[in-house]
Design a protein around this motif. Structure first.
Motif, short mmCIF file in Angstrom:
data_model
loop_
_atom_site.label_atom_id
_atom_site.label_comp_id
_atom_site.label_asym_id
_atom_site.label_seq_id
_atom_site.Cartn_x
_atom_site.Cartn_y
_atom_site.Cartn_z
N SER A 88 -77.05 53.27 33.38
CA SER A 88 -76.46 51.98 33.03
C SER A 88 -77.47 51.07 32.34
O SER A 88 -78.65 51.06 32.67
N THR A 89 -76.97 50.30 31.37
CA THR A 89 -77.81 49.26 30.74
C THR A 89 -77.26 47.87 31.04
O THR A 89 -77.68 46.89 30.43
N ILE A 90 -76.32 47.78 32.00
CA ILE A 90 -75.68 46.49 32.29
C ILE A 90 -76.70 45.42 32.64
O ILE A 90 -76.66 44.31 32.12
N ASN A 91 -77.63 45.74 33.52
CA ASN A 91 -78.61 44.75 33.95
C ASN A 91 -79.97 44.92 33.28
O ASN A 91 -80.95 44.33 33.71
N SER A 92 -80.01 45.74 32.22
CA SER A 92 -81.28 45.96 31.52
C SER A 92 -81.64 44.72 30.71
O SER A 92 -80.77 44.13 30.07
N PRO A 93 -82.91 44.37 30.73
CA PRO A 93 -83.32 43.27 29.84
C PRO A 93 -83.26 43.76 28.40
O PRO A 93 -83.40 44.94 28.13
N THR A 94 -83.00 42.83 27.50
CA THR A 94 -83.02 43.20 26.08
C THR A 94 -84.44 43.46 25.68
O THR A 94 -85.31 42.61 25.85
N LYS A 95 -84.70 44.65 25.16
CA LYS A 95 -86.05 44.99 24.71
C LYS A 95 -86.29 44.25 23.41
O LYS A 95 -85.61 44.48 22.43
N SER A 96 -87.23 43.35 23.40
CA SER A 96 -87.55 42.69 22.14
C SER A 96 -88.50 43.59 21.38
O SER A 96 -88.16 44.17 20.38
#
Length: 201
Positions: A88-96
């Motif tokens: 899941s990427t639901i709670n993943s921070p956006t990789k800048s």
């Protein structure tokens, strides 16, 4: 490391020709359609790509997969990411970006980030236009599968957060492979897409 495949590549990809321009335009059309699908689903394509690159970084640790073309499940005992866990990427921070040289707000910047991802893992030798195109088609099939049997009625608002996450990831996968295909084929995908949009105006 080489930024792109060698200039000794097949001349088709290096020389301007009507045939290459046609291929570039087709890539541009696919890119625009990915934006359309994402928009209809209420998904921010850029965010989805960045989150997927971050997840892929965890699925394919440099120290484990450098120079190898194995599937991420080959590293599951080290990463804890399996076909059913850790996806899941639901709670993943956006990789800048971990690299100040990468601008992850532009097509060129994201392309550069994807190129670096491949270079760090010594994957350039696997990334021929043919191989990338076949991988892209596989991901496109996975995206289509998420809509299969849903019927023609109903809307995106009926999809769960988990379903939208899966859709966002598959759109991101197709986009990542498309950006990589354009890169190894010496096509400026952002410029092509803008030209296609201008031609429609």
């Amino acid at each position: 490391f080489k930024e792109r495949p060698s200039l000794r590549d097949d001349p088709f990809w290096l020389e301007l020709s009507p045939e290459k321009e046609n291929v570039a335009n087709q890539m541009g059309e696919v890119f625009l359609q990915l934006f359309t699908i994402a928009r209809v689903c209420g998904i921010d394509l850029c965010t989805s790509i960045l989150k997927k690159v971050e997840l892929n970084g965890r699925k394919y640790p440099v120290e484990l997969c450098k120079g190898k073309s194995g599937k991420y499940t080959s590293y599951s005992k080290h990463t804890g990411i399996t076909t059913t866990e850790g996806q899941s990427t639901i709670n993943s921070p956006t990789k800048s970006s971990s690299n100040d040289m990468e601008d992850t707000t532009t097509v060129e910047g994201i392309t550069f980030m994807i190129r670096n991802f491949a270079m760090e893992r010594l994957w350039n030798r696997f990334h021929t236009p043919r191989n990338i195109a076949l991988a892209l088609l596989g991901e496109l099939g996975e995206l289509a599968e998420l809509f299969q049997w849903k019927g023609d009625e109903g809307g995106i608002d009926l999809l769960s957060e988990e379903e939208l996450d899966k859709i966002g990831q598959e759109i991101a996968d197709v986009s990542i492979y498309l950006l990589r295909l354009a890169d190894v084929s010496h096509v400026q995908l952002g410029d092509v897409a803008v030209q296609l949009l201008d031609a429609r105006s």
